[in-house]
Design a protein around this motif. Structure first.
Motif, mmCIF file in Angstrom:
data_model
loop_
_atom_site.group_PDB
_atom_site.id
_atom_site.type_symbol
_atom_site.label_atom_id
_atom_site.label_comp_id
_atom_site.label_asym_id
_atom_site.label_seq_id
_atom_site.Cartn_x
_atom_site.Cartn_y
_atom_site.Cartn_z
ATOM 1 N N TRP A 9 5.396 -8.288 0.486
ATOM 2 C CA TRP A 9 4.172 -7.949 -0.232
ATOM 3 C C TRP A 9 3.392 -6.884 0.538
ATOM 4 O O TRP A 9 2.863 -5.929 -0.049
ATOM 5 C CB TRP A 9 3.298 -9.183 -0.411
ATOM 6 C CG TRP A 9 3.861 -10.177 -1.349
ATOM 7 C CD1 TRP A 9 4.662 -11.233 -1.037
ATOM 8 C CD2 TRP A 9 3.689 -10.213 -2.763
ATOM 9 N NE1 TRP A 9 4.992 -11.920 -2.169
ATOM 10 C CE2 TRP A 9 4.404 -11.318 -3.247
ATOM 11 C CE3 TRP A 9 2.997 -9.425 -3.672
ATOM 12 C CZ2 TRP A 9 4.442 -11.651 -4.588
ATOM 13 C CZ3 TRP A 9 3.040 -9.767 -5.010
ATOM 14 C CH2 TRP A 9 3.758 -10.863 -5.446
ATOM 15 N N ALA A 10 3.296 -7.065 1.847
ATOM 16 C CA ALA A 10 2.536 -6.124 2.670
ATOM 17 C C ALA A 10 3.180 -4.742 2.641
ATOM 18 O O ALA A 10 2.467 -3.722 2.605
ATOM 19 C CB ALA A 10 2.448 -6.636 4.104
ATOM 20 N N ASN A 11 4.504 -4.689 2.658
ATOM 21 C CA ASN A 11 5.204 -3.407 2.631
ATOM 22 C C ASN A 11 4.893 -2.641 1.350
ATOM 23 O O ASN A 11 4.574 -1.447 1.394
ATOM 24 C CB ASN A 11 6.705 -3.641 2.783
ATOM 25 C CG ASN A 11 7.496 -2.359 2.715
ATOM 26 O OD1 ASN A 11 8.026 -2.019 1.667
ATOM 27 N ND2 ASN A 11 7.562 -1.655 3.822
ATOM 28 N N GLU A 12 4.972 -3.311 0.222
ATOM 29 C CA GLU A 12 4.677 -2.642 -1.054
ATOM 30 C C GLU A 12 3.213 -2.210 -1.120
ATOM 31 O O GLU A 12 2.901 -1.110 -1.584
ATOM 32 C CB GLU A 12 5.005 -3.570 -2.229
ATOM 33 C CG GLU A 12 6.463 -3.951 -2.340
ATOM 34 C CD GLU A 12 7.378 -2.786 -2.656
ATOM 35 O OE1 GLU A 12 6.934 -1.826 -3.321
ATOM 36 O OE2 GLU A 12 8.535 -2.821 -2.224
ATOM 37 N N GLN A 13 2.314 -3.068 -0.654
ATOM 38 C CA GLN A 13 0.879 -2.756 -0.671
ATOM 39 C C GLN A 13 0.577 -1.571 0.236
ATOM 40 O O GLN A 13 -0.179 -0.673 -0.131
ATOM 41 C CB GLN A 13 0.081 -3.983 -0.226
ATOM 42 C CG GLN A 13 -1.411 -3.771 -0.151
ATOM 43 C CD GLN A 13 -2.060 -3.660 -1.511
ATOM 44 O OE1 GLN A 13 -1.576 -4.177 -2.490
ATOM 45 N NE2 GLN A 13 -3.186 -2.954 -1.557
ATOM 46 N N ALA A 14 1.168 -1.548 1.426
ATOM 47 C CA ALA A 14 0.897 -0.463 2.367
ATOM 48 C C ALA A 14 1.482 0.856 1.876
ATOM 49 O O ALA A 14 0.866 1.915 2.070
ATOM 50 C CB ALA A 14 1.455 -0.813 3.745
ATOM 51 N N LEU A 15 2.668 0.815 1.254
ATOM 52 C CA LEU A 15 3.253 2.043 0.720
ATOM 53 C C LEU A 15 2.365 2.609 -0.397
ATOM 54 O O LEU A 15 2.097 3.819 -0.438
ATOM 55 C CB LEU A 15 4.667 1.792 0.206
ATOM 56 C CG LEU A 15 5.426 3.018 -0.287
ATOM 57 C CD1 LEU A 15 5.576 4.041 0.827
ATOM 58 C CD2 LEU A 15 6.781 2.622 -0.829
ATOM 59 N N ALA A 16 1.890 1.741 -1.269
ATOM 60 C CA ALA A 16 0.973 2.192 -2.326
ATOM 61 C C ALA A 16 -0.327 2.722 -1.723
ATOM 62 O O ALA A 16 -0.870 3.740 -2.174
ATOM 63 C CB ALA A 16 0.686 1.053 -3.295
ATOM 64 N N ALA A 17 -0.834 2.060 -0.679
ATOM 65 C CA ALA A 17 -2.067 2.512 -0.031
ATOM 66 C C ALA A 17 -1.881 3.884 0.605
ATOM 67 O O ALA A 17 -2.784 4.733 0.551
ATOM 68 C CB ALA A 17 -2.500 1.501 1.030
ATOM 69 N N GLY A 18 -0.712 4.123 1.192
ATOM 70 C CA GLY A 18 -0.440 5.436 1.773
ATOM 71 C C GLY A 18 -0.442 6.524 0.723
ATOM 72 O O GLY A 18 -0.978 7.622 0.933
ATOM 73 N N LEU A 19 0.155 6.239 -0.426
ATOM 74 C CA LEU A 19 0.159 7.221 -1.514
ATOM 75 C C LEU A 19 -1.252 7.454 -2.061
ATOM 76 O O LEU A 19 -1.618 8.586 -2.390
ATOM 77 C CB LEU A 19 1.101 6.765 -2.626
ATOM 78 C CG LEU A 19 2.590 6.744 -2.253
ATOM 79 C CD1 LEU A 19 3.403 6.086 -3.357
ATOM 80 C CD2 LEU A 19 3.081 8.146 -1.983
ATOM 81 N N ILE A 20 -2.054 6.390 -2.138
ATOM 82 C CA ILE A 20 -3.435 6.525 -2.614
ATOM 83 C C ILE A 20 -4.266 7.322 -1.602
ATOM 84 O O ILE A 20 -5.087 8.165 -1.989
ATOM 85 C CB ILE A 20 -4.044 5.136 -2.899
ATOM 86 C CG1 ILE A 20 -3.321 4.478 -4.078
ATOM 87 C CG2 ILE A 20 -5.536 5.240 -3.171
ATOM 88 C CD1 ILE A 20 -3.636 3.016 -4.262
ATOM 89 N N LEU A 21 -4.055 7.062 -0.312
ATOM 90 C CA LEU A 21 -4.753 7.842 0.721
ATOM 91 C C LEU A 21 -4.389 9.326 0.624
ATOM 92 O O LEU A 21 -5.254 10.203 0.721
ATOM 93 C CB LEU A 21 -4.379 7.334 2.112
ATOM 94 C CG LEU A 21 -5.216 6.242 2.732
ATOM 95 C CD1 LEU A 21 -4.622 5.815 4.058
ATOM 96 C CD2 LEU A 21 -6.646 6.681 2.909
ATOM 97 N N LEU A 22 -3.114 9.591 0.452
ATOM 98 C CA LEU A 22 -2.646 10.970 0.341
ATOM 99 C C LEU A 22 -3.277 11.665 -0.867
ATOM 100 O O LEU A 22 -3.792 12.783 -0.764
ATOM 101 C CB LEU A 22 -1.119 10.985 0.237
ATOM 102 C CG LEU A 22 -0.428 12.328 0.126
ATOM 103 C CD1 LEU A 22 -0.657 13.146 1.380
ATOM 104 C CD2 LEU A 22 1.056 12.135 -0.109
ATOM 105 N N THR A 23 -3.279 10.992 -1.995
ATOM 106 C CA THR A 23 -3.852 11.567 -3.215
ATOM 107 C C THR A 23 -5.359 11.786 -3.071
ATOM 108 O O THR A 23 -5.871 12.853 -3.440
ATOM 109 C CB THR A 23 -3.560 10.640 -4.419
ATOM 110 O OG1 THR A 23 -2.158 10.412 -4.495
ATOM 111 C CG2 THR A 23 -4.056 11.245 -5.705
ATOM 112 N N GLY A 24 -6.054 10.793 -2.545
ATOM 113 C CA GLY A 24 -7.501 10.940 -2.345
ATOM 114 C C GLY A 24 -7.827 12.046 -1.359
ATOM 115 O O GLY A 24 -8.811 12.779 -1.530
ATOM 116 N N GLY A 25 -7.000 12.195 -0.340
ATOM 117 C CA GLY A 25 -7.209 13.266 0.625
ATOM 118 C C GLY A 25 -7.020 14.639 0.000
ATOM 119 O O GLY A 25 -7.784 15.568 0.286
ATOM 120 N N ILE A 26 -6.010 14.753 -0.839
ATOM 121 C CA ILE A 26 -5.776 16.037 -1.519
ATOM 122 C C ILE A 26 -6.947 16.372 -2.432
ATOM 123 O O ILE A 26 -7.413 17.522 -2.478
ATOM 124 C CB ILE A 26 -4.442 15.996 -2.292
ATOM 125 C CG1 ILE A 26 -3.275 15.952 -1.311
ATOM 126 C CG2 ILE A 26 -4.315 17.185 -3.231
ATOM 127 C CD1 ILE A 26 -1.926 15.689 -1.947
#
Length: 187
Positions: A9-26
Motif C-alpha cells: 500500500w505504501a509503495n503505491e501511495q508513495a509512487l502516486a505522491a511522487g507523480l503528484i509532487l512532480l506535476t504540482g512542481g511543474i
C-alpha cells in the motif's frame, strides 16, 4: 484471513505522491508562482520519489508481479542496501521530503500524499516488513511431458482414453479385419 502487507500500500501511495509532487512542481514553476523555488524543489523530490518507489518489493508469499522495466531500478535501489530496504528509513525520508512541498499551494497535495505514504511505511516497519527485490528467476524449465509433445487430434469434449476409437494407423501390425470391407474383385 491473511496478514495485511502494508508495504504494498505504501509503495503505491508513495509512487502516486511522487507523480503528484512532480506535476504540482511543474505547475508552480511554469506559472512562476510566488515561492516557485519550492516548486522547483518539488520537481526534484518527485523525480527522486518516483525512482525510489518504482520497483515493487517482493511479497511475503512471493507472488509479486514486477512493473514493466523495473529491473534496472531494482538494481539501483538494491545497491543502497539498508538505506532503501529498511522501512523506518523510508518513512523518515518521505516525511522529510514532504515538508518543503507544503509551503506552496501547487505542491501541497503531493506533500499530504507523501506524508500519508510515510505513515503507511511506518506501519509496515512496525509490523516487521522489509523491502526484498524481485529478481529474475534462474530456474530451469521442466521437460515437456509426453502427452504435450503429441497434441490431441480431436476437438473437445474428448471421451476418456479407454472409450476412444483406435485409428488403424495407431494399431501398427495388429490383426485388424474390417467386417464391412467391400470386395473389389468381380467373381
Amino acid at each position: 484471513m491473511g496478514k495485511i502487507e502494508w508495504a504494498m500500500w505504501a509503495n503505491e501511495q508513495a509512487l502516486a505522491a511522487g507523480l503528484i509532487l512532480l506535476t504540482g512542481g511543474i505547475v508552480g514553476v511554469g506559472g512562476m508562482f510566488r515561492g516557485w523555488e519550492f516548486a522547483a524543489y518539488s520537481i526534484a523530490a518527485g523525480v527522486f520519489v518516483c525512482l525510489l518507489e518504482y520497483p515493487r518489493g517482493k511479497k511475503n508469499k512471493g507472488t509479486s508481479v514486477e512493473r514493466t522495466g523495473q529491473y534496472c531500478f531494482t538494481v539501483c535501489v538494491k545497491a543502497f542496501g539498508p538505506l532503501t530496504r529498511n522501512y523506518y528509513v523510508r518513512a523518515f525520508i518521505h516525511a522529510a521530503i514532504a515538508v518543503p512541498a507544503g509551503f506552496m499551494l501547487a505542491t501541497v497535495l503531493g506533500c499530504v500524499c507523501l506524508g500519508i505514504a510515510s505513515l503507511i511505511y511506518l506501519g509496515a516497519a512496525i509490523s516487521g516488513e522489509k523491502w526484498e527485490p524481485i529478481l529474475p528467476r534462474t530456474e530451469t524449465r521442466k521437460a515437456v511431458g509426453e502427452s504435450i509433445k503429441q497434441p490431441p487430434q480431436n476437438p473437445p469434449p474428448r471421451p476418456p482414453a479407454e472409450m476412444r476409437r483406435k485409428r488403424a494407423e495407431d494399431l501398427e501390425g495388429a490383426a485388424y479385419d474390417n467386417p464391412i470391407k467391400v470386395s473389389t474383385n468381380d467373381e
